[in-house]
Design a protein around this motif. Structure first.
Motif, short mmCIF file in Angstrom:
data_model
loop_
_atom_site.label_atom_id
_atom_site.label_comp_id
_atom_site.label_asym_id
_atom_site.label_seq_id
_atom_site.Cartn_x
_atom_site.Cartn_y
_atom_site.Cartn_z
N LEU A 67 -8.37 5.76 -9.69
CA LEU A 67 -8.91 5.97 -10.01
C LEU A 67 -8.90 7.11 -10.91
N VAL A 68 -9.80 7.36 -11.91
CA VAL A 68 -9.80 8.21 -12.91
C VAL A 68 -10.75 9.53 -12.93
N THR A 69 -10.46 10.74 -12.74
CA THR A 69 -11.24 11.83 -12.24
C THR A 69 -11.33 12.95 -13.81
N PRO A 70 -12.29 13.35 -14.15
CA PRO A 70 -13.14 13.59 -15.86
C PRO A 70 -11.43 14.94 -15.72
N ARG A 71 -11.24 15.32 -17.04
CA ARG A 71 -10.95 16.61 -16.99
C ARG A 71 -11.65 17.38 -17.21
#
Length: 252
Positions: free
Chosen positions: A139-143
Motif C-alpha cells: 500500500l501507499v500511505t500519504p506523505r
C-alpha cells in the motif's frame, strides 16, 4: 518494484532453497502454504484459505492509522496483530488492530513516514486444520509533513533501548525451525518481561515470519526465504514498551 514483484523474481531461488533444506510446505503453483500447517502464510499475498484483506485505507503522519477489512464470513476472531513497514525497511512498527463498529479493523502506527509500504496481519483462524494465518498487502500511505525517526538496527546480539539492553541470540535457519532466545537487562541485571513479539522480514522479498513463544521461554519460527532478515522485537517491561531491530542472515 513492489515486494510481490521481488518475490516473484526470487521464486525459483526460494523454491530451490526450501527443497534443499527440507520442504517448507509451500505450493510452487500458488505461492501459498498448504492447509494443515499451523502458522501458514508469509504475508506476500492478501488471501489465504478463504480469508482476504480488502478496502485498505491509510493515514500517514504522527497519528498514522491503517483501516482494513477481513473478508471471510467469520466474526469470531478474538485478536489480530499487525505490522507495517516502509518499502526501505527504515520504519517497522507493530500494533494490535482494533475492531470498528462497521465490522472492519483499524491499527495505529505512529509517525508513519508516508510512501510505499507493506501491511501484514496475523490472527488465529479458529480452524484447527488451518491454525494461524498471515496475510499481507502493499500500500501507499500519504506523505507526512515531517520526517519520522529511523529505528537503529543492530548487527550483533544486543541493542540498547533507553535504560535496557535487549539481547536476541540464536541463528536463522532457512526453511527450518529456528530458535531465538530473548533476554532483557538493566544495569547488568536481567529483568523479567510481561510479553514479547518477535517477527522476521526478508530484506529481499518482504517474506514475513512470526516467532511463537515456546514453554521454555525461547521463540520458534521458520524463515521461508534466503538472505538477510530484519528481526523486529517488541517487548513489554514494567509496563514500558521496548522496540528493538536486529539484522541476521538465514542460512541452510
Amino acid at each position: 518494484m513492489t515486494y510481490r514483484a521481488l518475490a516473484a523474481a526470487l521464486g525459483t531461488l526460494s523454491l530451490w532453497a526450501a527443497t534443499s533444506c527440507g520442504g517448507s510446505g509451500t505450493s510452487s503453483d500458488t505461492g501459498e502454504t498448504k492447509v494443515g500447517v499451523a502458522g501458514w502464510g508469509d504475508g506476500l499475498v492478501d488471501h489465504q484459505a478463504g480469508y482476504r484483506l480488502a478496502d485498505i485505507r491509510a493515514e500517514g503522519g504522527r497519528a498514522g492509522r491503517i483501516r482494513f477489512e477481513l473478508e471471510s464470513g467469520r466474526t469470531d476472531i478474538a485478536e489480530l496483530t499487525s505490522w507495517y513497514w516502509s518499502a526501505d525497511l527504515r520504519y517497522v512498527e507493530r500494533a494490535v488492530a482494533q475492531p470498528t463498529r462497521d465490522g472492519a479493523w483499524e491499527a495505529s502506527f505512529p509517525d508513519i513516514p508516508g510512501g510505499p509500504g507493506h501491511l501484514v496481519v496475523a490472527f488465529d483462524s479458529g480452524d484447527e486444520e488451518i491454525g494461524d494465518l498471515v496475510l499481507g498487502s502493499d500500500l501507499v500511505t500519504p506523505r507526512a509533513k515531517h520526517r519520522s525517526s529511523e529505528a537503529p538496527v543492530s548487527d550483533g546480539d544486543v541493542q540498547k533501548v533507553g535504560a535496557y539492553d535487549v539481547t536476541l541470540s540464536g541463528d536463522l535457519l532457512l526453511a527450518q525451525p529456528s530458535t531465538l532466545t530473548l533476554t532483557v537487562s538493566s544495569a547488568g541485571t536481567q529483568v523479567e518481561y510481561a510479553e514479547a513479539e518477535i517477527a522476521a522480514i526478508s530484506i529481499a522479498s518482504g517474506a514475513f515470519a512470526r516467532f511463537e513463544a515456546e514453554p521454555d521461554g525461547t521463540f520458534s519460527g521458520t524463515p521461508s526465504s534466503p538472505g538477510r532478515f530484519r528481526l523486529v522485537v517488541d517487548v513489554l517491561v514494567a509496563e514500558q514498551p521496548l522496540h528493538a531491530v536486529f539484522e541476521r542472515t538465514a542460512f541452510g
